[in-house]
Scaffold this active site. Structure first.
Site: not given
Length: 547
Positions: A25, A135, A137, A353
């Site tokens: 990312e 990432d 998420d 994280y």
DNA sequence: GCAAGGTC
């Protein structure tokens, strides 16, 4: 899991190295992960430039589940694509703002990202596999699909994998590479939907209210050089609502005088302050009558003595929200700054994280190993040693919160550091908070003996209490919190004495304080919870109807 | 000229 197979001769190509494109990312993650994976590999780590000056390409060899691979590792910088209306709806007067709810929208790579797009296309053509290191998420999952779209347009035969990791440490990265999964379309779709809602509501309301208010207040654009856009976004309004609501409460508060009766008693053991059980009266005459009765007959009788052990429990494992709230409370750091610092610590491998909703550790987590690493620290090392000593009896399995985002563990230290030279004061403080919070979570609660005493004066009840801390336990390491002890003299049931002072005191009600940042986070979290419960009720209703 | 989310 069957690797290879799917795309352009993956694992089945007889020992020949397959070419793998890896995408992170951000540039720093591409560099960090490449660093871990190229360790002890023949040929080491090589770097070359791509089309974008920020996003370089790292190259090295590696083996995935026995399959030799040639790895190219590059990155994007956050989202690769943007969502916007078709050109014919872009001008403010091109349509009625309400039409923006069904105007056509498109997702595209904007001009300033086209160099990254070109890099991805060129590299994808040369590769058989694509591994997404975005990432873990929802936004990351959505960006993964943006990368997939660009890459598969250049190469239809890519075999696409997702690496899942919660910490930028070598063990975790190596492990995720050997346990690749498929990307999750549903998470990505959820983000697409959110983007569309934000765009349609934001653009239509902003255009509408800006134009409407300009006309209403007759602001002349020719003579007013302020660029007056009165923006509306779905994210700002709940926040603003909470802030304004409290402000109004604060402003409309009318101070009111009240009266209360206080009693103190001095002995050679100390002083007890007794509070009136009725709290306070707003009516002076009523308070004065009761006070008068007490003064007429001021003898005190002890009517109740309660002694009990009180526990003060350590906090739950650390989620993002709690990290932000605590950094705000303990260090006056803004949530945005906290997350920036936490991101730095995560990228350097010191903490896990930092964006997680989870406040419970999985049973698989080796909690003792994390404590073990901290034993050498000059400030909390000896506490960590004590935790691991079974004779000390300090260890306690952490409490579990009710939240689990199923993606990341609670925020915890992943690498020991006595403090790094490049760290700012806030980096030190935040690392310290994460470590101390973790150590507190696996510790016994603080223990105290609390004594509460009730007395009677002329039929009125007063009470006082004292606390003696027996064992600080987790509070020894969690220095951000305290638990005050207070002494009161020893009393016996039925004992009688004269008060040292017995006074009628007045006070003034205070307005509720303006909302702090930590309070605001609590409000938002509460509202989110309410909304989620609504959604889940709504969902089960729908399921009922469909059956 | 508009949102909110990434990141440089």
């Amino acid at each position: 899991m069957a690797y290879g197979g799917g795309g352009g001769g993956g694992g089945g190509s007889g020992g020949r190295a397959i070419r793998v494109l890896n995408v992170a990312e951000k540039p720093s993650v591409a560099k960090a992960v490449s660093g871990f994976l190229s360790k002890n590999q023949q040929g080491g780590l090589r770097v070359r430039d791509g089309r974008s000056r920020y996003n370089r390409i790292f190259e090295f060899n590696h083996t995935i589940n026995g399959q030799p691979c040639h790895m190219s590792f590059t990155s994007v910088t956050g989202h690769l694509m943007e969502l916007d209306f078709d050109d014919r709806f872009r001008r403010w007067h091109s349509c009625d703002p309400v039409d923006l709810y069904h105007a056509s929208v498109r997702k595209f790579v904007p001009e300033d990202k086209s160099d990254i797009r070109r890099t991805l296309e060129e590299e994808a053509r040369k590769c058989q596999w694509l591994i997404l290191w975005l990432d873990c998420d929802r936004e990351g999952e959505n960006i993964a699909f943006e990368v997939i779209e660009v890459c598969t347009q250049a190469n239809r035969n890519l075999n696409i994998w997702r690496a899942r990791f919660s910490a930028l440490i070598e063990r975790e990265i190596q492990n995720s590479l050997q346990n690749l999964v498929r990307p999750n379309q549903l998470f990505a779709d959820a983000v697409d939907l959110r983007q569309e809602i934000d765009l349609r509501i934001g653009a239509s309301f902003t255009r509408f209210q800006t134009m409407f208010l300009r006309d209403a207040f007759m602001i002349n654009l020719a003579t007013d050089d302020r660029n007056l856009v009165i923006s509306y976004g779905p994210c700002q309004f709940p926040t603003l609502g909470f802030v304004v609501e409290r402000y109004w409460e604060n402003q409309s508060h009318e101070a009111e005088e009240f009266w209360t009766i206080n009693c103190t008693h001095n002995t050679d053991e100390g002083t007890a302050n007794f509070k009136w059980m009725r709290g306070h009266f707003f009516d002076y005459t009523c308070a004065a009558i009761v006070y008068e009765m007490c003064i007429q007959e001021p003898t005190v009788t002890v009517t109740e003595i309660k002694e009990q052990e009180k526990l003060k429990y350590p906090p739950l494992p650390l989620s993002t929200l709690e990290l932000e709230k605590r950094a705000s409370r303990f260090f006056h750091m803004s949530p945005a700054h906290t997350m920036k610092v936490a991101e730095d610590l995560y990228q350097a491998g010191f903490i896990s994280y930092p964006r997680t909703e989870t406040d419970r550790f999985s049973e698989k987590t080796d909690l003792r190993a994390i404590v073990f690493e901290q034993q050498g620290h000059p400030l909390w090392g000896s506490y960590a040693q004590l935790l691991l000593n079974p004779e000390a009896g300090l260890w306690r399995n952490p409490s579990s919160g009710r939240r689990d985002d199923k993606a990341h563990p609670p925020i915890h230290p992943t690498r020991f550091s006595p403090g790094e030279s490049g760290w700012s004061r806030d980096h030190h403080r935040l690392y310290e908070l994460v470590v101390r919070h973790f150590l507190a979570c696996v510790s016994q609660p603080a223990k105290a003996a609390e004594t509460s005493v009730e007395i009677d004066i002329a039929g009125e009840t007063f009470s006082s209490s004292g606390r003696v801390i027996h064992a600080k336990n987790y509070l020894d390491v969690y220095t951000f919190e305290s638990w005050g002890g207070s002494m009161i003299p020893t009393y016996t049931l039925g004992q009688q004495f004269m008060p040292t002072t017995l006074t009628l005191d007045s006070g003034v009600t205070r307005p509720p304080p303006l909302l702090s940042e930590a309070d605001l986070l609590t409000c938002m979290d509460k509202a989110l919870g309410q909304m989620q419960r609504c959604m889940s009720t709504y969902r089960s209703c729908l399921i009922d109807i469909m059956q």
